[in-house]
Design a protein around this motif. Structure first.
Motif, mmCIF file in Angstrom:
data_model
loop_
_atom_site.group_PDB
_atom_site.id
_atom_site.type_symbol
_atom_site.label_atom_id
_atom_site.label_comp_id
_atom_site.label_asym_id
_atom_site.label_seq_id
_atom_site.Cartn_x
_atom_site.Cartn_y
_atom_site.Cartn_z
ATOM 1 N N SER A 374 48.535 5.217 -9.704
ATOM 2 C CA SER A 374 49.306 4.090 -9.242
ATOM 3 C C SER A 374 48.892 2.681 -9.361
ATOM 4 O O SER A 374 49.880 2.072 -10.028
ATOM 5 C CB SER A 374 49.286 3.847 -7.597
ATOM 6 N N ARG A 378 51.827 0.491 -11.862
ATOM 7 C CA ARG A 378 52.200 -0.819 -11.090
ATOM 8 C C ARG A 378 51.783 -1.959 -12.240
ATOM 9 O O ARG A 378 52.471 -2.842 -12.212
ATOM 10 C CB ARG A 378 51.340 -0.994 -9.804
ATOM 11 N N ARG A 382 54.681 -4.564 -13.415
ATOM 12 C CA ARG A 382 54.434 -6.200 -13.209
ATOM 13 C C ARG A 382 54.173 -6.625 -14.603
ATOM 14 O O ARG A 382 54.471 -8.115 -14.709
ATOM 15 C CB ARG A 382 53.159 -6.305 -12.195
#
Length: 388
Positions: A374, A378, A382
């Motif tokens: 994760s 992410r 981002r």
């Protein structure tokens, strides 16, 4: 912990990958079966390209996003250690003398988990370069991949890596701006005298006395030549000489390691070692030679990328579970070669209570895999956001 739901749903599958890798460890550059397993999974996910045979058995896989943008590199090491396993697990190593005792099976699994999600969603602009690397434990596989041009070939702009850390709570992250792990060097000192009967030392040139004097003098480098405000380690780890009580041997051998963060400190230690070996050798009338080998450079994080990565980690685990100013440590890591070429960050992720790294009873904690996956996923979303 707010791991990505679809990644959490793959936890059992990820556990299966990891335990397969654990049972089939490979050493240094000989990670061909591991790479084949990784490539099979990547093809199933639908990556856009796979480039293999880099640094012998390494590979880079590309996932294209939905828009134009930069390229972010994510690295996982694949190799195991040349040591026996004593865990007694039903998925313990089936390759005698090889063991995943540092969690590289978990690192590979986390990156595979992120790859599956990123292929399914592609919720980013630009592209991801998934770097699966051999020979972290010996051989400097990251350095070889860099020398073979992966940063330029795949236009990688920034690069990140995770390493598990025993006894840090599961899902916690630690990193720091600037140096996080040390440069590692090794030294070898060969001494040649003239052996003979120990009852007649006047007829000999004693290498044992010279070895003892050199060993003692090496300990003065940090206490008398070094600025104590800068971290450094000089550890003498081997002395080999002699065979019995009544024989003065011909030779002696000393060996050890040096850990530093500053190249100027590294050079001072190398120079003082050379002076000590030459001077003590002359004073005892022996031939004394130093072989000083520089290996992995210091692992130096980019301050801006550390701040960014820590913020992403906080999204996954919460701010209270992220330490972004951990102390430097004297371990070494060949991800340093990648950070010399591109800005990025190296982070530790909590493994929970377990045997230590490189211990024959170590086993990667499968609870960590969805968290690390994760984080990687992410991080991409981002770093490479879609417009609008």
């Amino acid at each position: 912990m707010p791991v990505i739901n679809s990644i959490a749903a793959n936890a059992e599958e990820m556990q299966g990958w990891r335990r397969h890798l654990h049972a089939n460890p490979e050493i240094e550059f000989d990670c061909h079966q591991t790479a084949a397993f990784v490539m099979d999974r990547l093809r199933e996910f639908g990556v856009d390209a796979i480039h293999d045979g880099i640094a012998t058995s390494g590979l880079v896989a590309i996932i294209e996003g939905k828009g134009q943008g930069g390229t972010i590199g994510l690295r996982a090491d694949m190799d195991a250690l040349p040591m026996p396993e004593t865990t007694g697990l039903d998925y313990a190593s089936t390759n005698e003398g090889a063991m995943h005792a540092c969690g590289h099976d978990g690192h590979t699994t986390m990156l595979l988990g992120a790859a599956k999600y990123l292929c399914e969603t592609r919720n980013f602009a630009g592209r991801v370069a998934l770097i699966f690397q051999p020979a972290e434990e010996g051989g400097g596989g990251a350095g070889v991949m860099v020398e073979e041009g992966i940063m330029e070939r795949f236009a990688i702009d920034e690069v990140y890596a995770l390493h598990n850390l025993p006894d840090l709570p599961v899902g916690h992250f630690e990193t720091t701006p600037g140096p996080i792990m040390a440069a590692v060097d090794e030294f070898h000192i060969d001494i040649r005298g003239k052996g003979g009967h120990a009852a007649f030392p006047q007829d000999c040139i004693d290498p044992v006395a010279a070895a003892v004097a050199i060993a003692q003098a090496l300990q003065t480098i940090l206490s008398r030549n070094h600025d104590t405000r800068q971290e450094a380690v000089v550890s003498l780890t081997q002395i080999h000489t002699g065979s019995t009580d009544n024989v003065i041997p011909d030779t002696a051998y000393l060996n050890g390691t040096v850990r530093t963060f500053d190249p100027k400190v590294q050079e001072m230690i190398r120079r003082r070692m050379q002076e000590i070996v030459a001077g003590q050798g002359a004073s005892f009338g022996v031939e004394a030679t130093l072989r000083y080998e520089m290996h992995y450079p210091a692992t130096i994080n980019d301050a801006g990328k550390v701040g960014f990565a820590a913020a992403v980690a906080a999204e996954i685990s919460g701010t209270e579970a992220v330490e972004a100013n951990r102390p430097m440590e004297m371990g070494a890591e060949d991800f340093s070669y990648m950070l010399e070429k591109r800005p990025g960050a190296y982070l530790f992720i909590g493994q929970g209570e377990s045997a230590g790294l490189h211990h024959p009873k170590y086993d990667f904690n499968d609870e960590v895999s969805p968290i690390g996956a994760s984080f990687f996923a992410r991080l991409v979303e981002r770093a490479l956001p879609l417009e609008g």
